[in-house]
Design an enzyme around this catalytic site. Structure first.
Site, PDB file in Angstrom:
ATOM      1  N   HIS A  17       0.847  -1.208   0.000  1.00  0.00           N
ATOM      2  CA  HIS A  17       0.000   0.000   0.000  1.00  0.00           C
ATOM      3  C   HIS A  17       0.881   1.256   0.000  1.00  0.00           C
ATOM      4  O   HIS A  17       0.614   2.215  -0.720  1.00  0.00           O
ATOM      5  CB  HIS A  17      -0.881   0.057   1.256  1.00  0.00           C
ATOM      6  CG  HIS A  17      -1.935  -1.002   1.353  1.00  0.00           C
ATOM      7  ND1 HIS A  17      -2.097  -1.787   2.462  1.00  0.00           N
ATOM      8  CD2 HIS A  17      -2.913  -1.378   0.488  1.00  0.00           C
ATOM      9  CE1 HIS A  17      -3.125  -2.608   2.277  1.00  0.00           C
ATOM     10  NE2 HIS A  17      -3.633  -2.393   1.094  1.00  0.00           N
ATOM     11  N   LYS A  41     -17.105  -5.064  10.391  1.00  0.00           N
ATOM     12  CA  LYS A  41     -17.248  -6.267  11.224  1.00  0.00           C
ATOM     13  C   LYS A  41     -16.252  -7.356  10.864  1.00  0.00           C
ATOM     14  O   LYS A  41     -15.888  -8.161  11.689  1.00  0.00           O
ATOM     15  CB  LYS A  41     -18.671  -6.824  11.083  1.00  0.00           C
ATOM     16  CG  LYS A  41     -19.666  -6.060  11.928  1.00  0.00           C
ATOM     17  CD  LYS A  41     -21.020  -6.765  11.968  1.00  0.00           C
ATOM     18  CE  LYS A  41     -22.125  -5.756  12.113  1.00  0.00           C
ATOM     19  NZ  LYS A  41     -23.019  -5.667  10.980  1.00  0.00           N
ATOM     20  N   ARG A  92      -1.742  -5.840  -8.506  1.00  0.00           N
ATOM     21  CA  ARG A  92      -0.638  -6.733  -8.164  1.00  0.00           C
ATOM     22  C   ARG A  92      -0.404  -7.783  -9.237  1.00  0.00           C
ATOM     23  O   ARG A  92       0.678  -7.958  -9.734  1.00  0.00           O
ATOM     24  CB  ARG A  92      -0.923  -7.452  -6.836  1.00  0.00           C
ATOM     25  CG  ARG A  92      -0.728  -6.569  -5.653  1.00  0.00           C
ATOM     26  CD  ARG A  92      -1.398  -7.130  -4.449  1.00  0.00           C
ATOM     27  NE  ARG A  92      -2.838  -6.997  -4.572  1.00  0.00           N
ATOM     28  CZ  ARG A  92      -3.690  -7.103  -3.571  1.00  0.00           C
ATOM     29  NH1 ARG A  92      -3.245  -7.383  -2.371  1.00  0.00           N
ATOM     30  NH2 ARG A  92      -4.969  -6.944  -3.755  1.00  0.00           N
ATOM     31  N   SER A 130      -3.001  -7.683   2.603  1.00  0.00           N
ATOM     32  CA  SER A 130      -3.244  -7.560   4.042  1.00  0.00           C
ATOM     33  C   SER A 130      -3.729  -8.897   4.594  1.00  0.00           C
ATOM     34  O   SER A 130      -3.364  -9.291   5.702  1.00  0.00           O
ATOM     35  CB  SER A 130      -4.303  -6.498   4.316  1.00  0.00           C
ATOM     36  OG  SER A 130      -3.854  -5.241   3.912  1.00  0.00           O
TER      37      SER A 130
HETATM   38  P1  ADP Z   1      -5.962  -5.939   0.419  1.00  0.00           P
HETATM   39  O1  ADP Z   1      -6.805  -6.268   1.595  1.00  0.00           O
HETATM   40  O2  ADP Z   1      -6.074  -6.913  -0.723  1.00  0.00           O
HETATM   41  O3  ADP Z   1      -4.551  -5.617   0.752  1.00  0.00           O
HETATM   42  P2  ADP Z   1      -7.097  -3.229   0.166  1.00  0.00           P
HETATM   43  O4  ADP Z   1      -8.560  -3.064   0.014  1.00  0.00           O
HETATM   44  O5  ADP Z   1      -6.528  -2.795   1.450  1.00  0.00           O
HETATM   45  O6  ADP Z   1      -6.642  -4.692  -0.228  1.00  0.00           O
HETATM   46  O7  ADP Z   1      -6.365  -2.535  -1.064  1.00  0.00           O
HETATM   47  C1  ADP Z   1      -6.560  -1.224  -1.482  1.00  0.00           C
HETATM   48  C2  ADP Z   1      -5.881  -1.053  -2.817  1.00  0.00           C
HETATM   49  O8  ADP Z   1      -4.491  -1.302  -2.683  1.00  0.00           O
HETATM   50  C3  ADP Z   1      -6.352  -1.979  -3.939  1.00  0.00           C
HETATM   51  O9  ADP Z   1      -6.276  -1.285  -5.156  1.00  0.00           O
HETATM   52  C4  ADP Z   1      -5.340  -3.082  -3.916  1.00  0.00           C
HETATM   53  O10 ADP Z   1      -5.245  -3.700  -5.201  1.00  0.00           O
HETATM   54  C5  ADP Z   1      -4.089  -2.310  -3.598  1.00  0.00           C
HETATM   55  N1  ADP Z   1      -3.073  -3.123  -2.975  1.00  0.00           N
HETATM   56  C6  ADP Z   1      -3.167  -3.888  -1.872  1.00  0.00           C
HETATM   57  N2  ADP Z   1      -2.004  -4.526  -1.624  1.00  0.00           N
HETATM   58  C7  ADP Z   1      -1.160  -4.141  -2.603  1.00  0.00           C
HETATM   59  C8  ADP Z   1       0.185  -4.465  -2.940  1.00  0.00           C
HETATM   60  N3  ADP Z   1       0.899  -5.351  -2.243  1.00  0.00           N
HETATM   61  N4  ADP Z   1       0.725  -3.867  -4.011  1.00  0.00           N
HETATM   62  C9  ADP Z   1       0.000  -3.018  -4.765  1.00  0.00           C
HETATM   63  N5  ADP Z   1      -1.263  -2.686  -4.537  1.00  0.00           N
HETATM   64  C10 ADP Z   1      -1.842  -3.234  -3.468  1.00  0.00           C
END
Ligand code: ADP
Length: 165
Positions: A17, A41, A92, A130
């Site tokens: 992120h 939740k 990703r 995550s």
């Molecule tokens: P996640 O729970 O899969 O990590 P989030 O909802 O927190 O996803 O992700 C928010 C945004 O960040 C999405 O566009 C997701 O594709 C992107 N994202 C999450 N992890 C990564 C990563 N390792 N590299 C690049 N983009 C990411």
């Protein structure tokens, strides 16, 4: 001034992120990291905890370049209210593509002046999520290369007494 909203669950924020946030800051003057509250939740961390972790992880960013907020409901409503020019998302792997493609086109249908900008993280983070971090941490695995040090500590604290994610 060009502004992007970077929406997500961020449960918790990972180095993937952060990679997208810093890349986004090269294209946009102002990046609004918007934590989704809809699925509260199901999350390991509360919205407040997630926002606090993002703030701490980005504390060295110059003032005004980044804003951390939360939103519920439709993303396009939040984007309209915030006056942002674009939605920032990370891609990703191919597996992200279909969902992101659908979302981007639907969001553009709902709010035609806003486009979604996709960025690819450093390949070190291309398999990182995550969810995976929570799973590994819950079984006592080392996640130190995937998240900032203090997030690793928060995960350890949360995982104490929690055998599963
Ligand atoms: P996640 O729970 O899969 O990590 P989030 O909802 O927190 O996803 O992700 C928010 C945004 O960040 C999405 O566009 C997701 O594709 C992107 N994202 C999450 N992890 C990564 C990563 N390792 N590299 C690049 N983009 C990411």
């Amino acid at each position: 001034m060009r502004t992007a909203v970077y929406p997500g669950t961020f449960d918790p924020i990972t180095n993937g992120h952060l990679d997208i946030i810093f890349r986004g800051m090269k294209l946009f003057d102002h990046v609004i990291v918007a934590v989704l509250v809809n699925r509260e939740k199901d999350t390991m961390f509360t919205v407040g905890e997630r926002m606090e972790m993002i703030a701490k992880a980005t504390r060295d960013v110059p003032p005004g370049r980044i804003e951390i907020t939360s939103f519920g409901g439709l993303l396009v409503n939040y984007v309209r209210e915030s006056g942002a020019d674009a939605i920032l998302r990370g891609i990703r792997a191919i597996s992200d593509f279909e969902y992101e493609f659908q979302m981007a086109l639907m969001n553009r249908k709902l709010l035609k002046q806003v486009d979604t900008v996709f960025m690819m993280p450093d390949e070190r983070y291309s398999y990182l999520s995550s969810k995976l971090v929570r799973e590994v941490a819950s079984f006592g695995g080392d996640v130190s290369v995937f998240v900032p040090d203090f997030v690793e500590k928060c995960l350890k604290t949360k995982c104490e007494g929690r055998p599963h994610v």
